[in-house]
Enzyme design. Structure first.
Site, mmCIF file in Angstrom:
data_model
loop_
_atom_site.group_PDB
_atom_site.id
_atom_site.type_symbol
_atom_site.label_atom_id
_atom_site.label_comp_id
_atom_site.label_asym_id
_atom_site.label_seq_id
_atom_site.Cartn_x
_atom_site.Cartn_y
_atom_site.Cartn_z
ATOM 1 N N GLU A 157 -58.362 11.507 -10.360
ATOM 2 C CA GLU A 157 -59.340 12.178 -11.218
ATOM 3 C C GLU A 157 -59.107 11.968 -12.705
ATOM 4 O OE1 GLU A 157 -59.807 16.277 -10.139
ATOM 5 O OE2 GLU A 157 -60.605 15.806 -8.161
ATOM 6 N N GLU B 66 -60.783 14.374 -1.167
ATOM 7 C CA GLU B 66 -60.462 15.801 -1.240
ATOM 8 C C GLU B 66 -61.716 16.589 -0.899
ATOM 9 O OE1 GLU B 66 -58.709 17.349 -4.879
ATOM 10 O OE2 GLU B 66 -57.386 15.598 -5.052
ATOM 11 N N TYR C 132 -66.017 19.460 -4.352
ATOM 12 C CA TYR C 132 -65.795 20.854 -3.914
ATOM 13 C C TYR C 132 -67.106 21.631 -3.938
ATOM 14 C CZ TYR C 132 -60.818 19.937 -4.036
ATOM 15 O OH TYR C 132 -59.565 19.436 -3.774
ATOM 16 N N ASP D 254 -53.009 20.280 -11.438
ATOM 17 C CA ASP D 254 -53.048 21.584 -10.776
ATOM 18 C C ASP D 254 -51.865 21.765 -9.819
ATOM 19 O OD1 ASP D 254 -54.116 24.035 -9.843
ATOM 20 O OD2 ASP D 254 -55.121 23.006 -8.190
#
Ligand code: GCB
Length: 701
Positions: free
Chosen positions: A480, A569, A533, A237
């Site tokens: 990840e 994160e 998230y 990303d």
């Protein structure tokens, strides 16, 4: 806090015990050590032996009385090879003559990504070979003196590079983010009347076995796409910036030169130990003068051996920012390779050295035997216009902002950052989790042999480059990956074992977003680093689920592994200037609320085993275009232009009140008021998030 904490401390400076004795013959510093100190010291040496698997060094080019450096930064000639197979440059041998003689060229700054420099969208999104060229005036004394080695060094170029000097191929390199070099003195001497013409071809194509991986997709339906149309698919990303990202330079050394230095440090009470090893090239019988100097330039220990242990009485340890009143203390290790009789000159190289230890227990991360809490950020090398190009004003601004935020650490998400940045970290006491470009390993074919072999080499290169930075306290081998896939077990077992063999002095991790029960790499890491998230990719718009889901996440991971955990994160996008109360997604208020909700849980769990929080992200950054991204990723607490959003003030205030609290006692915390809506209406299992997510996200990114 559990009582067993220190029972299971893993010391990353004392791991292996084999094969040490030959290093110590005649080592006076060692003979002077008291017997009870000897064992720790011998272990230190053994660890160091293991760290020396690479046979050539990659010391950062520094000027000294024997070495000169000539930077080649500035404007280079540039051409993208737009031929259908992108191979015209090789077919027509563009490297053989001036680039301007084989076609049009444009100005291109180095260092910088080329993507955002022009108004041409096809260059912004270009895939394939681009060609850089410039001529350099080489000082005539470099050429005249046959005892001078002349080396060309590229700090990094994305991703595959070939370098020619005056039409002769001198080196090639696979992979971005890491330096490569070649000796060119003999070539220059062949015809000293010629200017030195440097041509560098760089290809940004990503395939299943590059790092990061990618896939080129050819679109063959000519009712939809033009002839020859293809796109580069990526699984990460951030914008796939390309070009020569770090300085290109020429530097000199004498013929017999210091090729590599490795230091490993330790201390006991107030005595510091610097274990060092120097390797040289082209010196049949090397003699040395090794001097360790304090900040004031005073010699505090010395030796004439190529390896040994230097003992420092009343040591000044290297401490992280805000953990000590004098953080980032650096000694200087001056290594002089004395010239053999009749040969021209000594070689002198000075390495900054910070003395510190790193240990991990089942609940804590210890720096200098004291609990350290990562109050940190994730960053990107990313900014307007220059993309990933090294930029001094930006670097200094970012360090000022880190300090303003009260951050004591960052992760080099998702690739190794410039050495110049790590040097700043050393000096300022900013702690680093050093990540390799293993980001986006999502396709099962990227777990194959070719990928693993390359990944091992990248770790070799990363450890070789960064092993001496005191700021680097842990290696991250990936971000990840699809760690639930069956081949991930062997892949991570091998990769992590290899990294530990290269460097037994630091813990190793990778960053996971997998389900705790199915992650096949987690058994091999020293610290669990988990990304989540909640209320963003899951239960979007429902921050009230954060406390329960985050708690469950931590309990699950700790329950299974009993290893300390970093929230590597967490965050939410906020478009600067968008406001809403009650908060809604993409507003500054929502981003604030998400952070505060996470922080409340961290403050409970840090009393047990949570050892850090790294916000995603320090600043907004550019990404591929997609329906999930509004001109890039907006999870920065600063805008891309480094202006604070409301969330930045939340972090600043939090860290002002909690920074000195490390791993266990949270007595000084001033908790910030957070409105948590207690009714939890939409609970979903917290982990394994990416299974659902990936399908959502791949639509956009
Ligand atoms: C992640 C990735 C990071 C992304 C971030 C996001 O998990 O590690 O590269 O940018 O999420 O914002 O989606």
């Amino acid at each position: 806090m559990t009582s067993s904490r220190s029972d299971i401390t893993t010391s990353f400076s004392n791991k292996s015990t084999s094969n040490f004795s030959r290093n110590f013959v005649g080592n006076t510093a060692l003979r002077m050590l008291k017997p009870e100190k000897l064992f720790r010291c011998l272990c230190l040496f053994a660890a160091f032996e293991a760290a020396c698997l690479l046979d050539t060094g990659m010391l950062f080019p520094r000027e000294s009385s024997s070495r000169e450096v000539k930077e080649l930064n500035g404007v280079w000639n540039f051409r993208a090879d737009r031929s259908p197979d992108r191979n015209q440059g090789f077919d027509a041998a563009w490297y053989k003559s001036r680039l301007a003689e084989t076609g049009p060229v444009i100005d291109m700054p180095v260092p910088a990504s080329y993507n955002d420099i022009t108004q041409d969208p096809t260059l912004r999104d270009f895939i394939g070979w681009v060609w850089y060229e410039r001529e350099v005036v080489v000082p005539s004394r470099w050429i005249a003196d046959k005892g001078t080695r002349v080396v060309i060094r590229v700090g990094s170029a994305h991703y595959y590079s070939v370098v020619w000097v005056n039409g002769v191929r001198v080196t090639e390199h696979k992979g971005g983010h890491l330096p490569f070099e070649a000796e060119i003195g003999a070539l220059l001497r062949k015809d000293p009347t010629q200017p030195c013409r440097i041509t560098i071809a760089v290809n940004n194509t990503l395939s299943l076995d590059t790092l990061p991986p990618g896939v080129i997709q050819h679109m063959t339906d000519h009712t939809k796409y033009p002839e020859g149309y293809f796109v580069q698919n990526i699984y990460f990303d951030f914008f796939n910036y390309a070009g020569i990202h770090r300085p290109v330079l020429l530097y000199t050394t004498p013929t017999a030169y210091v090729d590599d230095i490795t230091v490993v440090t330790d201390f006991s009470d107030n005595t510091g130990l610097v274990k060092y090893k120097v390797s040289v090239q082209n010196a049949a019988s090397a003699t040395f003068k090794i001097t360790l100097m304090d900040k004031g330039g005073h010699c505090i220990a010395s030796s004439s051996e190529p390896s040994g242990v230097l003992k420092i009485v009343d040591v000044n340890l290297w401490w992280p920012y805000l953990m000590h009143e004098n953080p980032g203390y650096l000694y200087s290790l001056e290594v002089v390779l004395l010239a053999a009789e009749g040969s021209a000159s000594n070689d002198v190289y000075t390495l900054p050295v910070g003395i510190r230890t790193v240990d991990v227990t089942s609940t804590q991360f210890l720096i200098n035997k004291k609990p350290f809490y990562f109050h940190g950020v994730n960053k990107h090398e990313d900014s307007d216009i220059r993309g990933k190009g090294l930029d001094w004003p930006l670097m200094v601004k970012d360090f000022n902002l880190l300090k303003w935020l009260g951050a004591n650490s960052f992760r080099t998400s998702h690739y190794p950052y410039a050495e110049e940045i790590l040097q700043m970290c050393d000096r300022h006491g900013i702690v680093v989790i050093d990540e390799c470009p293993g980001v986006g390993i999502k396709d099962i074919r990227s777990f194959g042999n070719a990928s693993l072999t390359h990944h091992l080499v990248v770790m070799d290169e990363l450890v070789r480059r960064d092993k001496n930075h005191p700021s680097v306290v842990m290696w991250s081998v990936a971000n990840e990956p699809a760690a639930e896939m069956p081949p991930a077990d062997y892949y991570f077992k091998t990769l992590i074992k290899h990294t530990k063999e290269l460097d037994p002095t630091r813990p190793v991790t990778f960053i996971t977003d997998s389900n705790y029960a199915r992650d096949k790499g987690a058994p091999y890491v020293d610290v669990i680093c988990v990304n989540s998230y909640f209320s963003w990719y899951h239960d979007p718009g429902h921050p009230e689920v954060i406390p329960i889901q985050l708690n469950t996440q931590f309990e699950n991971w700790y329950g299974k592994y009993q290893k300390p955990i970093i929230q590597s994160e967490y965050g939410a996008d906020a478009v600067p200037g968008l406001h809403s109360d009650p908060p809604v997604m993409f507003t500054e208020e929502y981003q604030k609320l998400v952070l505060q909700s996470y922080h409340n849980v961290f403050d409970q769990k840090r009393k047990q085993y949570v050892i850090g929080e790294l916000i995603w992200n320090f600043a907004d950054f550019m990404t591929t275009q997609g329906i999930m991204r509004v001109v890039g990723n907006k999870k920065g607490v600063f805008s891309r232009q480094r202006q604070p959003k409301a969330a930045a003030f939340i972090l600043k205030e939090r860290r002002a009140t909690t920074l000195h609290v490390t791993g266990g006692s949270v007595t000084e915390v001033t908790f910030l008021a957070v409105a948590i809506i207690k009714t939890v209406t939409r609970l979903t299992p917290h982990s394994g998030l990416r299974e659902e997510l990936n399908s959502d996200r791949s639509k956009g990114a």
